[in-house]
Design a protein around this motif. Structure first.
Motif, mmCIF file in Angstrom:
data_model
loop_
_atom_site.group_PDB
_atom_site.id
_atom_site.type_symbol
_atom_site.label_atom_id
_atom_site.label_comp_id
_atom_site.label_asym_id
_atom_site.label_seq_id
_atom_site.Cartn_x
_atom_site.Cartn_y
_atom_site.Cartn_z
ATOM 1 N N THR A 81 0.843 -1.191 0.000
ATOM 2 C CA THR A 81 0.000 0.000 0.000
ATOM 3 C C THR A 81 0.881 1.245 0.000
ATOM 4 N N LEU A 82 0.534 2.195 -0.848
ATOM 5 C CA LEU A 82 1.279 3.446 -0.930
ATOM 6 C C LEU A 82 0.762 4.406 0.132
ATOM 7 N N ASN A 83 1.676 4.924 0.960
ATOM 8 C CA ASN A 83 1.298 5.916 1.976
ATOM 9 C C ASN A 83 1.682 7.328 1.554
ATOM 10 N N ALA A 84 2.817 7.461 0.859
ATOM 11 C CA ALA A 84 3.263 8.793 0.434
ATOM 12 C C ALA A 84 4.055 8.662 -0.859
ATOM 13 N N PHE A 85 3.876 9.658 -1.725
ATOM 14 C CA PHE A 85 4.557 9.683 -3.018
ATOM 15 C C PHE A 85 4.948 11.129 -3.278
ATOM 16 N N THR A 86 6.245 11.418 -3.199
ATOM 17 C CA THR A 86 6.705 12.788 -3.363
ATOM 18 C C THR A 86 7.774 12.849 -4.438
ATOM 19 N N PRO A 87 7.382 13.257 -5.644
ATOM 20 C CA PRO A 87 8.407 13.411 -6.690
ATOM 21 C C PRO A 87 9.133 14.741 -6.517
ATOM 22 N N SER A 88 10.452 14.676 -6.566
ATOM 23 C CA SER A 88 11.277 15.887 -6.559
ATOM 24 C C SER A 88 12.508 15.586 -7.404
ATOM 25 N N PRO A 89 12.323 15.624 -8.746
ATOM 26 C CA PRO A 89 13.400 15.215 -9.657
ATOM 27 C C PRO A 89 14.730 15.876 -9.309
ATOM 28 N N PRO A 90 15.801 15.152 -9.325
ATOM 29 C CA PRO A 90 15.982 13.793 -9.839
ATOM 30 C C PRO A 90 15.793 12.715 -8.779
ATOM 31 N N GLN A 91 14.990 12.967 -7.774
ATOM 32 C CA GLN A 91 14.682 11.954 -6.779
ATOM 33 C C GLN A 91 13.181 11.746 -6.671
ATOM 34 N N LEU A 92 12.865 10.615 -6.042
ATOM 35 C CA LEU A 92 11.472 10.279 -5.815
ATOM 36 C C LEU A 92 11.395 9.649 -4.432
ATOM 37 N N HIS A 93 10.550 10.196 -3.576
ATOM 38 C CA HIS A 93 10.392 9.677 -2.223
ATOM 39 C C HIS A 93 9.089 8.893 -2.149
ATOM 40 N N LEU A 94 9.184 7.675 -1.666
ATOM 41 C CA LEU A 94 8.020 6.794 -1.524
ATOM 42 C C LEU A 94 7.960 6.288 -0.095
ATOM 43 N N THR A 95 6.767 6.158 0.409
ATOM 44 C CA THR A 95 6.552 5.460 1.669
ATOM 45 C C THR A 95 5.462 4.438 1.400
ATOM 46 N N LEU A 96 5.772 3.182 1.682
ATOM 47 C CA LEU A 96 4.785 2.141 1.447
ATOM 48 C C LEU A 96 4.693 1.223 2.653
ATOM 49 N N GLU A 97 3.589 0.504 2.703
ATOM 50 C CA GLU A 97 3.314 -0.386 3.820
ATOM 51 C C GLU A 97 2.874 -1.723 3.258
ATOM 52 N N GLY A 98 3.313 -2.789 3.907
ATOM 53 C CA GLY A 98 2.905 -4.107 3.452
ATOM 54 C C GLY A 98 3.540 -5.204 4.275
ATOM 55 N N THR A 99 3.206 -6.421 3.912
ATOM 56 C CA THR A 99 3.831 -7.567 4.558
ATOM 57 C C THR A 99 5.239 -7.728 3.995
ATOM 58 N N TYR A 100 6.024 -8.560 4.643
ATOM 59 C CA TYR A 100 7.393 -8.777 4.169
ATOM 60 C C TYR A 100 7.414 -9.236 2.708
ATOM 61 N N PRO A 101 6.601 -10.254 2.320
ATOM 62 C CA PRO A 101 6.630 -10.676 0.903
ATOM 63 C C PRO A 101 6.228 -9.567 -0.067
ATOM 64 N N GLU A 102 5.270 -8.719 0.323
ATOM 65 C CA GLU A 102 4.846 -7.633 -0.565
ATOM 66 C C GLU A 102 5.967 -6.606 -0.759
ATOM 67 N N VAL A 103 6.630 -6.262 0.326
ATOM 68 C CA VAL A 103 7.730 -5.300 0.254
ATOM 69 C C VAL A 103 8.880 -5.876 -0.573
ATOM 70 N N VAL A 104 9.189 -7.138 -0.367
ATOM 71 C CA VAL A 104 10.272 -7.780 -1.118
ATOM 72 C C VAL A 104 9.921 -7.853 -2.602
ATOM 73 N N ARG A 105 8.663 -8.184 -2.916
ATOM 74 C CA ARG A 105 8.246 -8.224 -4.330
ATOM 75 C C ARG A 105 8.467 -6.879 -5.013
ATOM 76 N N PHE A 106 8.119 -5.816 -4.308
ATOM 77 C CA PHE A 106 8.312 -4.481 -4.886
ATOM 78 C C PHE A 106 9.797 -4.183 -5.083
ATOM 79 N N LEU A 107 10.599 -4.460 -4.069
ATOM 80 C CA LEU A 107 12.030 -4.180 -4.165
ATOM 81 C C LEU A 107 12.705 -5.026 -5.242
ATOM 82 N N GLU A 108 12.261 -6.272 -5.416
ATOM 83 C CA GLU A 108 12.840 -7.127 -6.459
ATOM 84 C C GLU A 108 12.440 -6.660 -7.851
#
Length: 154
Positions: A81-108
């Motif tokens: 689940t996305l909690n925060a999305f802050t684009p500030s090129p050339p960076q992008l700040h994200l805050t997300l919430e989830g179970t360990y498998p969900e977070v790992v799936r996103f990172l992979e």
């Protein structure tokens, strides 16, 4: 008869020398082609070993929305689940919430994107004492194309 042999010997030597030069030239050409093929293969393998962020071309700033859309789709596909999305090129700040498998799936999935993005910083925090749910704060770097310099008028 000796006069005929006197002209025949240099002609035979010249012919054999010409044949030798022709076969040597053909072998040289074949070796040059093989060397060029090997260099091309080496370059392709070197490029394949680079992470996608370095393989991908710099992103034109006009395509940032496309990148944001792909990242959000990837996040949605992971189940987190996305909690925060802050684009500030050339960076992008994200805050997300989830179970360990969900977070790992996103990172992979991030390194497999065909965009020049990488993780610059992250913070992983468990939300429950057992660590069933996690919060991941990410700062992604984006390699952008340099904007063309405007020519000054005299």
């Amino acid at each position: 008869m000796n006069a005929r042999l006197a002209w025949l010997i240099p002609l035979v030597v010249l012919t054999l020398g010409g044949v030798w030069i022709q076969t040597s030239w053909a072998r040289y050409q074949r070796l040059v082609a093989e060397a060029q093929a090997l260099e091309a293969r080496r370059d392709a393998l070197s490029a394949a070993l680079l992470p996608p962020a370095q393989r991908a071309r710099p992103l034109p700033p006009a395509r940032l929305n496309e990148l944001y859309h792909v990242i959000l789709q990837t996040l949605e596909a992971s189940g987190a689940t996305l909690n925060a999305f802050t684009p500030s090129p050339p960076q992008l700040h994200l805050t997300l919430e989830g179970t360990y498998p969900e977070v790992v799936r996103f990172l992979e999935a991030l390194p497999t994107l065909d965009y020049p993005v990488w993780v610059e910083r992250y913070t992983l925090t468990p939300l429950t004492p057992r660590g069933d749910r996690l919060t991941l704060e990410l700062e992604l770097g984006v390699r952008l194309e340099d904007a063309p310099l405007e020519e000054e008028e005299p």
